[in-house]
Each structure stands twice: as structure tokens, then as C-alpha cells.
Write a protein that holds these residues in place. Sequence first.
Motif, short mmCIF file in Angstrom:
data_model
loop_
_atom_site.label_atom_id
_atom_site.label_comp_id
_atom_site.label_asym_id
_atom_site.label_seq_id
_atom_site.Cartn_x
_atom_site.Cartn_y
_atom_site.Cartn_z
N GLY A 184 -0.29 16.20 -0.16
CA GLY A 184 -1.04 15.41 -0.69
C GLY A 184 -0.63 13.83 -0.11
O GLY A 184 -1.60 13.06 0.20
N LEU A 185 0.48 13.56 0.16
CA LEU A 185 0.99 12.22 0.79
C LEU A 185 0.46 11.83 2.19
O LEU A 185 -0.21 11.04 2.53
CB LEU A 185 2.30 12.09 0.58
N ARG A 186 0.55 13.11 2.87
CA ARG A 186 0.20 13.15 4.41
C ARG A 186 -1.29 12.87 4.19
O ARG A 186 -1.76 12.29 4.86
CB ARG A 186 0.70 14.50 4.80
N ARG A 246 0.95 -1.33 0.07
CA ARG A 246 0.17 0.02 -0.07
C ARG A 246 0.83 1.25 0.11
O ARG A 246 0.62 2.20 -0.53
CB ARG A 246 -0.82 -0.01 1.11
N PHE A 247 2.02 1.23 0.63
CA PHE A 247 2.99 2.18 0.84
C PHE A 247 3.40 2.72 -0.59
O PHE A 247 3.30 3.77 -1.12
CB PHE A 247 4.09 2.20 1.75
N GLY A 248 3.77 1.68 -1.39
CA GLY A 248 4.41 1.82 -2.55
C GLY A 248 3.46 2.19 -3.53
O GLY A 248 3.63 3.07 -4.43
N SER A 249 2.19 1.59 -3.32
CA SER A 249 1.15 2.05 -4.48
C SER A 249 0.71 3.66 -4.22
O SER A 249 0.55 4.17 -5.06
CB SER A 249 -0.19 1.16 -4.12
N LEU A 293 -1.64 2.00 6.74
CA LEU A 293 -0.44 2.72 6.99
C LEU A 293 -0.32 3.59 8.09
O LEU A 293 -1.39 4.22 8.60
CB LEU A 293 -0.29 3.73 5.69
N PRO A 294 1.09 3.76 8.93
CA PRO A 294 1.09 4.77 9.82
C PRO A 294 1.26 6.01 9.27
O PRO A 294 1.30 6.16 8.13
CB PRO A 294 2.30 4.24 10.38
N GLN A 295 1.28 7.16 10.05
CA GLN A 295 1.49 8.58 9.67
C GLN A 295 2.84 8.47 9.05
O GLN A 295 3.79 7.85 9.27
CB GLN A 295 1.24 9.54 10.61
N ILE A 319 2.78 10.91 -6.19
CA ILE A 319 4.08 11.66 -6.66
C ILE A 319 3.86 11.51 -8.27
O ILE A 319 4.04 12.79 -8.99
CB ILE A 319 5.25 10.66 -6.50
N ALA A 320 3.27 10.78 -8.92
CA ALA A 320 3.42 10.77 -10.27
C ALA A 320 2.20 11.78 -10.74
O ALA A 320 2.48 12.81 -11.69
CB ALA A 320 2.86 9.45 -11.02
N ASN A 321 0.93 11.61 -10.05
CA ASN A 321 -0.14 12.80 -10.33
C ASN A 321 0.53 14.15 -9.98
O ASN A 321 -0.11 15.18 -10.74
CB ASN A 321 -1.25 12.47 -9.67
N GLY A 322 1.29 14.30 -9.13
CA GLY A 322 1.75 15.64 -8.83
C GLY A 322 3.26 16.22 -9.70
O GLY A 322 3.74 17.29 -9.32
N ARG A 323 3.20 15.46 -10.85
CA ARG A 323 4.39 15.69 -11.77
C ARG A 323 5.67 15.42 -10.92
O ARG A 323 6.73 16.23 -11.24
CB ARG A 323 4.29 17.15 -12.33
N GLY A 324 5.72 14.62 -9.93
CA GLY A 324 7.20 14.15 -9.63
C GLY A 324 7.68 12.98 -9.93
O GLY A 324 6.86 12.31 -10.94
#
Length: 346
Positions: free
Chosen positions: A253-255, A213-216, A264-266, A222-227
Motif C-alpha cells: 500500500g505504501l509503495r 507528505r511523507f509523514g502524512s 515523493l520519490p520512490q 500504516i494506521a489503516n493497515g492495522r499497523g
Amino acid sequence: MTSEPGPPRPMADPASIDWSEIDDGALDEFILGAPRAFTRDELVEAAGLDPEESGRLWRALGFADSDPEDRVYTCADLEAASIVARLTRDWLPDKNAREAVARAVAQSLSRLAEWQIGMLVQVAAAHIGELTPRDAARLAADVLPELESLQSYVWRRHLAATASRWVAGAQRMDAADIAADTWPLSVGFADMVGFTRTTRRRSMDELGEMIERFGSVTTEVIANGRGRVIKTVGDEVLYVTEHPADAAAIALGLRDRVRTEPALPQLRIGLAHGMVLARYGDVYGEVVNVAARLTSEARPDTVLVDKEMFESLRDDPRFDLRRIATLHTRGYSHLRAWALRGARER
């Protein structure tokens, strides 16, 4: 008239496969596409490679030296060695560059291979009871051409995207910086809080789900944010963007996304901006170090940024930045930092 799909097939335990029934030589032919036919000396001579350098390149690819008398190389190895010889002559005359390229390729592909073999084992395990282990291995190996074709497609897509970024960046840079692979980038680290403690309370299946889940989640946001993701190391992801605002939006967005993920933990996240050495798929330099230090100092569910990020974001109405006390962390006795939030959080 179509029939209703049956219940999903229960996944067998890969440990239930009697791997002793699978012949190593047959498995080689399934995966490598040809039997092992050449010794090291025969391969080097046929490809026209320097024996000493060929050994260094082989080790740079992550493989142990073979005994001189062992026939461990295939026709595919010979073809690859011949390609290396041509590249050496026409494109990569510097031996250090050749070894660096080999290491970079090996590090990416070895991780991919580990994941894919695990997947193929699951494919084989799903058919235990219907097929012999040898036939199950053959079935799994039949997937390889499809994976190979897909990898080529994804690689070309990433090559095109990277080339476009390079051209756009080069138009803003001088020749000295381009030659040094040095670019202005925003660097972000996102770290799962209490990962070690969390792993002690979860089963292996639960740990696997959390990592998946973390990887997904991180890849998607990140991809959607142009990173772009540089690498994931255990409980941490390292990403970069061309513009500070994109890095900041990704961090928030990740947060926010992780807040909705029960598995997932914080997160705690650190961002820094400046000149970065980007080489062989990784990034290096002071900016990377600062981002890492900010991450280690951030409180759970918060984002910290350095002075350069603050200067770039201070007039952006989408963000709220608040100065925090000067940090005293390893390697940085007076690190200035700001807490980043969205404008609506004021």
C-alpha cells in the motif's frame, strides 16, 4: 445573509517579528503558567527528592543542569517533582526504570514541542501588523490549553489501543516473554530512494512539503493497515504489525500510494518477522536489523521480505513471492530474501 469569505491571509515571514520586544519572563508565564520562583535546592527539598537522582532525572528529560542560585523552577515544576516522588515510592522503585521512562517521555514530547513552537510562531507571524509582538505571543500562547487537552485525548486513545494489544498478545505468550517485553512482531522499514540527492535539488519550502507528505501518507496507510508507526527518522519510517499479512499489505500500500504522489520519490521497503524486544516505545533485536538490511538492499519501488515472512505469506493468495539471489550485506553474509508483490502483479 452571510458575507463571502475574503481571500486567505498571506503568511508573514516569522523573521519579520521583532522578538526583542517579547520579554522572556512574560513568555515563561504565558507558556509555563507561572513565574520562575524556585532554585534547584529549594525545589528538591520541597518535593522530598534525592538531590543526586533528581539531577539525573532532569537530564534524562533533556534539560541542562541549572546553577544552584538561579530561580528557574515554577509551581508546576514543584507539583511535577512531588508526583515523581510519589511514583518513586509507590510504582517505580527501580531508579534505572525511572530514568528510562523519563528519557522515553522526553524524546517524544521534545519533538512535539519543536513542531508546536514552529506552528505558534506562524500563528504570531500571521498577525504582524495588527498586534504587537508581545500580543501576538500572548495569542499564540492562548492556543496551548487547547493543544494540551487534545494531547491528553490522543494519549488516552493510544493508551487504550496499546492496552488492548498487550492483553491480546499476553494471552498468546508465556510469563517469561511477557516479563521481558518480547513479542512476535512484523517489522517494516520504508525508505525514500535518493533522498540526499533530492534535497539538493529542492528549496527549503519544497523539502518541507516533501517531508510533510511523507509523514502524512505513511501515517495514514500504516494506521489503516492495522499497523503502528514506531518512529520516523528523516527519510525513513519504521512500523510494526501483529501479523505478517498486515505488514505485507501495508508495504504494498505504501509503495502504490507513493507512486501517486508527485512530491515523493520512490520507496524501497524491507520486512522481517520474529521475536522483538519492545520497550519504551521502540523496538530492538535481530528482526529489526534484518528488516533494515533488506531495505538497504531493495531496489527502488520494491519490497523484500525475510524467510519468516515468506513462510507466513507463501500460501496467502493475496501475495506473490519470488526468491532472489542470496544477499551479502553488512552483518549478514548469507541473507535469504524474497521479492514481494501483489497477486495481480504476476
